[in-house]
Write a protein that holds these residues in place. Structure first.
Motif, PDB file in Angstrom:
ATOM      1  N   ILE A 165       0.846  -1.195   0.000  1.00 16.56           N
ATOM      2  CA  ILE A 165       0.000   0.000   0.000  1.00 16.56           C
ATOM      3  C   ILE A 165       0.882   1.246   0.000  1.00 16.56           C
ATOM      4  O   ILE A 165       0.680   2.182  -0.775  1.00 16.56           O
ATOM      5  CB  ILE A 165      -0.947  -0.004   1.213  1.00 16.56           C
ATOM      6  CG1 ILE A 165      -1.867  -1.226   1.132  1.00 16.56           C
ATOM      7  CG2 ILE A 165      -1.762   1.277   1.270  1.00 16.56           C
ATOM      8  CD1 ILE A 165      -2.607  -1.522   2.421  1.00 16.56           C
ATOM      9  N   VAL A 166       1.890   1.222   0.863  1.00 15.59           N
ATOM     10  CA  VAL A 166       2.815   2.357   0.933  1.00 15.59           C
ATOM     11  C   VAL A 166       3.470   2.607  -0.425  1.00 15.59           C
ATOM     12  O   VAL A 166       3.471   3.726  -0.936  1.00 15.59           O
ATOM     13  CB  VAL A 166       3.899   2.082   1.991  1.00 15.59           C
ATOM     14  CG1 VAL A 166       4.970   3.166   1.961  1.00 15.59           C
ATOM     15  CG2 VAL A 166       3.271   1.970   3.376  1.00 15.59           C
ATOM     16  N   SER A 225       2.643   1.534  -3.378  1.00 16.91           N
ATOM     17  CA  SER A 225       1.718   1.789  -4.485  1.00 16.91           C
ATOM     18  C   SER A 225       1.481   3.289  -4.619  1.00 16.91           C
ATOM     19  O   SER A 225       1.238   3.802  -5.714  1.00 16.91           O
ATOM     20  CB  SER A 225       0.400   1.054  -4.238  1.00 16.91           C
ATOM     21  OG  SER A 225      -0.559   1.393  -5.194  1.00 16.91           O
ATOM     22  N   ASP A 226       1.551   3.997  -3.505  1.00 17.94           N
ATOM     23  CA  ASP A 226       1.315   5.446  -3.524  1.00 17.94           C
ATOM     24  C   ASP A 226       2.552   6.257  -3.912  1.00 17.94           C
ATOM     25  O   ASP A 226       2.478   7.477  -4.039  1.00 17.94           O
ATOM     26  CB  ASP A 226       0.788   5.921  -2.164  1.00 17.94           C
ATOM     27  CG  ASP A 226      -0.721   5.705  -2.031  1.00 17.94           C
ATOM     28  OD1 ASP A 226      -1.400   5.704  -3.076  1.00 17.94           O
ATOM     29  OD2 ASP A 226      -1.212   5.535  -0.904  1.00 17.94           O
ATOM     30  N   PRO A 279      -5.467   7.713  -3.948  1.00 18.22           N
ATOM     31  CA  PRO A 279      -4.289   7.075  -3.349  1.00 18.22           C
ATOM     32  C   PRO A 279      -4.701   5.736  -2.730  1.00 18.22           C
ATOM     33  O   PRO A 279      -5.779   5.609  -2.172  1.00 18.22           O
ATOM     34  CB  PRO A 279      -3.854   8.066  -2.267  1.00 18.22           C
ATOM     35  CG  PRO A 279      -4.401   9.380  -2.718  1.00 18.22           C
ATOM     36  CD  PRO A 279      -5.667   9.071  -3.449  1.00 18.22           C
ATOM     37  N   ARG A 280      -3.824   4.767  -2.852  1.00 17.36           N
ATOM     38  CA  ARG A 280      -4.177   3.410  -2.411  1.00 17.36           C
ATOM     39  C   ARG A 280      -4.439   3.330  -0.903  1.00 17.36           C
ATOM     40  O   ARG A 280      -5.233   2.533  -0.451  1.00 17.36           O
ATOM     41  CB  ARG A 280      -3.085   2.413  -2.806  1.00 17.36           C
ATOM     42  CG  ARG A 280      -3.535   1.540  -3.940  1.00 17.36           C
ATOM     43  CD  ARG A 280      -3.832   2.327  -5.201  1.00 17.36           C
ATOM     44  NE  ARG A 280      -2.633   2.646  -5.928  1.00 17.36           N
ATOM     45  CZ  ARG A 280      -2.534   3.592  -6.833  1.00 17.36           C
ATOM     46  NH1 ARG A 280      -3.568   4.343  -7.125  1.00 17.36           N
ATOM     47  NH2 ARG A 280      -1.413   3.820  -7.455  1.00 17.36           N
ATOM     48  N   ARG A 281      -3.719   4.164  -0.141  1.00 14.49           N
ATOM     49  CA  ARG A 281      -3.963   4.120   1.306  1.00 14.49           C
ATOM     50  C   ARG A 281      -5.396   4.532   1.614  1.00 14.49           C
ATOM     51  O   ARG A 281      -6.021   4.001   2.530  1.00 14.49           O
ATOM     52  CB  ARG A 281      -2.947   4.999   2.045  1.00 14.49           C
ATOM     53  CG  ARG A 281      -3.152   5.015   3.538  1.00 14.49           C
ATOM     54  CD  ARG A 281      -1.920   5.348   4.329  1.00 14.49           C
ATOM     55  NE  ARG A 281      -0.907   4.320   4.246  1.00 14.49           N
ATOM     56  CZ  ARG A 281      -0.924   3.177   4.934  1.00 14.49           C
ATOM     57  NH1 ARG A 281      -1.911   2.909   5.764  1.00 14.49           N
ATOM     58  NH2 ARG A 281       0.019   2.293   4.802  1.00 14.49           N
ATOM     59  N   TRP A 326      -7.668   1.684   0.704  1.00 10.38           N
ATOM     60  CA  TRP A 326      -7.497   0.658   1.728  1.00 10.38           C
ATOM     61  C   TRP A 326      -8.283   1.019   2.981  1.00 10.38           C
ATOM     62  O   TRP A 326      -8.976   0.172   3.551  1.00 10.38           O
ATOM     63  CB  TRP A 326      -6.001   0.516   2.031  1.00 10.38           C
ATOM     64  CG  TRP A 326      -5.686  -0.476   3.095  1.00 10.38           C
ATOM     65  CD1 TRP A 326      -5.479  -1.818   2.924  1.00 10.38           C
ATOM     66  CD2 TRP A 326      -5.542  -0.214   4.491  1.00 10.38           C
ATOM     67  NE1 TRP A 326      -5.214  -2.397   4.135  1.00 10.38           N
ATOM     68  CE2 TRP A 326      -5.247  -1.442   5.120  1.00 10.38           C
ATOM     69  CE3 TRP A 326      -5.628   0.926   5.284  1.00 10.38           C
ATOM     70  CZ2 TRP A 326      -5.034  -1.561   6.487  1.00 10.38           C
ATOM     71  CZ3 TRP A 326      -5.429   0.805   6.648  1.00 10.38           C
ATOM     72  CH2 TRP A 326      -5.135  -0.415   7.235  1.00 10.38           C
TER      73      TRP A 326
END
Lengths: 445, 445
Positions: A337-338, A340-341, B265-267, B270
Motif C-alpha cells: 500500500i505504501v 503503491s502510492d 491514493p491506495r492508502r 485501503w
C-alpha cells in the motif's frame, strides 16, 4: 448467456458454453483481457509474468496443464528453486535452540493442518475456535522468539499478500493442507512454483479470447444485474444485455460493486465484503549475469528491505534467443500500500536497494527493470486473491459458489481447491459452465 | 459545485454552499433523501425514527441542536431511560463476586480509555498495541466469567452493530472516551439518548432539501469521478456534470464503489475498504398500554432472544393527539444478517417472541409493528455507521477527511468527534463546505 469478467475463469467458462453450441458474450470492464494474468514480453519475445506465473505439474494441477496442452503452449522448469530473501537468510542463521523451537512450531502447524477437513473446512473439528483467531493471534500464543515471529510473518505475507492479523487461522491451515503441508511453502520443487510457460501464462487467456473472437467485449463495465422470472437484464457501460443466465467471474471485492435487483441475500453480500483482497506489487530486475547464483544470502540492514520474497526468474536460451538472467521480487501486505502510492522511480530505487542489501551491490545495476502494481488495477484492486479473515470460513465461505436464481458465480475465489490459483479459476469455470448448460436445457424444455 | 449523497451531511454541506451564494447540485443515488435518517409517521402525525433517533443536549451536541432551532423543530425527552433487555437483566442478577469482577473490568476500561488522545487517537501512548487487538481478544484476556463476557458482547454489539471481533480495541476506547466513559453506554440521562424530535429526526433533512429545492436530484447514482486540472467531471446515471469541486458525502463503503480517474491514493482506498459497515435492523412495536413500566425485567430462555437492546420509545400526548406506547428494539451484528435474509413475517414473529421472553406475554400482541432493515438499503448497506477494525486507526483513519485535489469528503465517518452520529455528520459537512468555499475563492482569483 453472458459472462462478466474476461479473466481466466470467465474466458474458460465462456469457451465451454460456446463449445456446447450456446450463444455467449463476455463483458469485461477494463480495456484488456486476462484479469490477474498479464505477461510482459521483451523485444526478442522472452516473457515475464507480471501476474500469475507458476504452475504445478499435472498430478496436482490437471486443468491448467490440460489447457496448456490444448493450446500447445510450452512449459519449462523454474530455473533455480532457491529463495534469495530475508526469510531464507534468517532461517539459515538459526541457533540450535531456536531451530528446535522452529521445528516444533512447524510440526505443530502441520499437525493442526492435518486435522482440517479440506472438502469442507467449516466442518473441521474445532473449526469455530480456529476460525475465531487470526494467524497473528495464534502465532503470539505459540511462538515466543521475536526472531521466529518475524520469519513466520514473512511467510504468511508471501502466501497471502496480507498481514498475519488479516487472515483466519482456519483458512491458513486449510491452505497449508491443500498445498501439501507447511514445508512446501518454502520449496518450489514439485509444488505450485515448479513450472512456467514459455509464452507467458497470460497466453492462455489470449488463446481463449481468440477462440471466442468478437464475443469478448472490452470496456463494458457492468453496473446492474436485474433478475426477472424469465431472464436477466445486465446494464453495462454503453449496453443493455438481455439473457437467460449470467456467470459473474469477478473477484468478490468487485462483484459487490454491482447493484443487484433484487438484492443478493445479505449473507452473500456480507461474505463478499469480508473477504479481503491481498495487496502486492510484483517486480522484475534483469541483469547481465546471474551474479547471485551459488552465493550465500547476506543481509545488510534488514529493516530497510521492502521485499517479502525473491526468486530467480531467469529464462533459458532457446534457438537464437539468449538466456535472460532475472530476479522476481514481491512487495506484499501493508508495504504494498505504501509503495503503491509512491512514484515508479522511487519504487524502482527501493526494490533495487533491497535486493542489494541481500545479494550485494551488483543488484543496483540491472539492464532492465519493470514492475506491476496490482493495487492500481481499477477493476481488480490487488492480488493475488481475496482471502478469508477470522469468522468467514465458518460463516459459510463455501456458499460463495452457489447460484442465486439465474446468476452463477465463477472466479478463483469460488473454487473448492486452489483458490487464488489458475487451477482454481478453471475448476470454478467448469463448475459454473456446467451449472448453466444444465439449467439452459432445463429452461428451454 | 456538486455534492454526492443527500443524507444529513451532504444536504448540510449543500445548504452552506448555497447560502454563501454558490451554485450547487446534490446527486442522490436512491429515490429518497435522508440517508441513515428515516422517519415513520402514524396517521395522526406521531413519528418514530427508523434510523437515527436520539440526540444529546446542546452542551454536547451543539450543531444538531442549532439546526433543529433554525428549522423550529421541537424536541422532547426520551420517556423512560431504562433499558429493558437481556443485558439489563443480567446485570441485575450478578452475584457479589461477579459484580466485583465487573466493577474491576469497567474501572480498567475507563482507566484505559482515559489514556486515549481523543483529538488524535493514533497518537495515544500504546496506540499500536491497542489497535492491534480486537475488542474480543482484549476481553478474553481481561474478563474471565463467561457470563460477564456475554454482557460485554451485548454492549459492544449495541454500540457498534458489529461483533466484538470486528472492532479495534483502540477504536472502542476512543468511542468510550468521546462519549464520556463506559457508564454512559448504559444510561441515557444526559448522554446521546436523551432527546427526540417531535417531527422525527429526518425532518432535518426534509427542511434542508426544501431549502435547496430542485437542486436536489434523486435517482442519480454516481459511477465515475474524473478529475482534471481545471475541474471535475461526474458521470452519473442519466447525467454528466462538470463542476469545479465535488463533496462526496457517502459512507466509506459506498464511496469505494465509485471509479476515480485518476485513482485515489491506495492508502485511502485501503482505509475505506477496511472500515466495516455495521449491520442492524430497527424494530418498533406499539401497544395499548405501557405494560412493561415498573415491571422487573424477567428473562425466559435467553438463548432464543435476537434483540441486543430494547428501549421505551413512547411518545407523549400533545394537543388532540394521544400518547403512544411503544418499544424500540435492535437486532444487531451477525444476527442482523441472519434476520435480514428472512421474511418480514418471520422477523416480526421473532422480535415479538424475544420481547415476550423479557417483558412477558403481553408483548406478543402489539397494535402496530414496523421495522427497517438497514442492510436492504442498496446505497447504504447497513448501519449505524462504518467502524474501525484492528489496524485502521493507527494506519491513518483521520486521513479519511482529507481532500484529494478537487474532491472533498463529508459524511459522519469523516468527523473528528461523534462519528456515526448526526452531530458528526454536521461537523463533517461544515468542514467540507468550508474547504470548498475557501478553495472556490482561490480557484477564481
Amino acid at each position: 448467456m453472458a459472462v462478466v469478467g474476461a479473466g481466466v475463469s470467465g474466458l474458460a467458462a465462456a469457451c465451454e458454453i460456446a463449445r456446447a453450441g450456446r450463444k455467449v458474450v463476455v463483458l469485461e470492464a477494463s480495456e484488456r483481457i486476462g484479469g490477474r494474468l498479464l505477461t510482459h514480453a521483451l523485444a526478442d519475445g522472452t516473457t515475464f509474468d507480471l501476474g500469475g506465473q507458476w504452475i504445478a505439474p499435472r498430478e496436482t494441477m490437471p486443468r491448467v496443464n490440460a489447457l496448456l496442452e490444448r493450446y500447445k503452449l510450452r512449459t519449462f522448469h523454474q530455473v533455480d528453486s532457491a529463495r534469495m530473501d530475508l526469510t531464507t537468510h534468517k532461517l539459515s542463521t538459526l541457533s540450535r535452540m531456536t531451530k528446535a523451537e522452529w521445528e516444533w512450531f512447524l510440526a505443530k502447524l502441520d499437525e493442526l493442518a492435518a486435522s482440517v477437513n479440506v472438502e469442507a473446512p467449516a466442518e473441521t473439528a474445532d473449526a469455530k475456535a480456529l476460525d475465531s483467531v487470526s494467524v497473528e493471534e495464534w502465532k503470539r500464543s505459540n511462538l515466543d522468539s521475536p526472531y521466529l515471529r518475524d520469519i513466520f510473518d514473512q511467510i504468511v505475507r508471501t502466501e497471502f499478500t496480507l498481514e498475519p492479523k488479516d487472515v483466519s487461522m482456519l483458512y491458513f491451515l486449510f491452505c497449508v493442507k491443500s498445498s501439501g503441508g507447511i514445508e512446501t511453502m518454502f520449496s518450489s520443487d514439485g509444488g505450485s512454483h515448479t513450472m512456467r510457460v514459455a509464452e507467458g501464462l497470460a497466453a492462455l487467456c489470449d488463446r481463449m479470447a481468440a477462440e471466442l473472437g468478437d464475443r469478448v467485449l472490452l470496456g463494458y463495465q457492468v453496473y446492474d444485474v436485474i433478475q426477472r422470472p424469465d431472464g436477466v437484464r445486465i446494464v453495462a457501460e454503453g449496453a443493455i444485455i438481455e439473457c437467460e443466465r449470467v456467470i459473474l467471474a469477478l473477484p468478490p471485492n468487485q462483484t459487490q460493486r454491482i447493484d443487484f435487483d433484487p438484492m443478493l441475500p445479505r449473507r452473500r453480500m456480507w461474505l463478499m465484503q469480508r473477504l479481503e483482497m491481498g495487496t502486492v506489487i510484483k517486480c522484475f530486475a534483469l541483469y547481465e549475469t546471474p551474479f547471485w547464483r551459488g552465493r550465500e544470502v547476506q543481509v545488510v540492514a534488514p529493516e530497510l528491505i521492502v521485499l517479502d520474497h525473491t526468486l530467480d526468474a531467469s529464462t533459458p536460451a532457446e534457438g537464437d534467443r539468449p538466456a535472460h538472467h532475472a530476479l522476481v521480487a514481491f512487495i506484499g501486505g501493508d508495504d504494498a500500500i505504501v509503495w503503491s502510492d509512491r512514484s515508479p522511480e522511487e519504487r524502482r530505487a527501493v526494490v533495487l536497494d533491497s535486493l542489494a542489501r541481500v545479494l550485494g551491490p551488483e543488484a543496483l545495476h540491472p539492464i532492465d527493470y519493470f514492475d506491476h502494481d496490482w493495487l492500481a488495477e481499477p477493476f481488480i484492486g490487488g492480488g493475488y486473491s481475496c482471502y478469508a479473515p477470522p469468522g468467514v470460513v465458518t460463516a459459510g465461505l463455501e456458499d460463495l459458489a452457489k447460484p442465486i436464481g439465474r446468476i452463477h458465480f465463477a472466479g478463483s475465489e469460488t473454487a473448492r481447491a486452489y483458490q487464488g490459483y489458475v487451477e482454481g479459476a478453471l475448476e470454478a469455470a467448469e463448475r459454473a459452465a456446467q451449472e448453466v448448460l444444465t439449467a439452459l436445457v432445463h429452461d428451454t424444455v
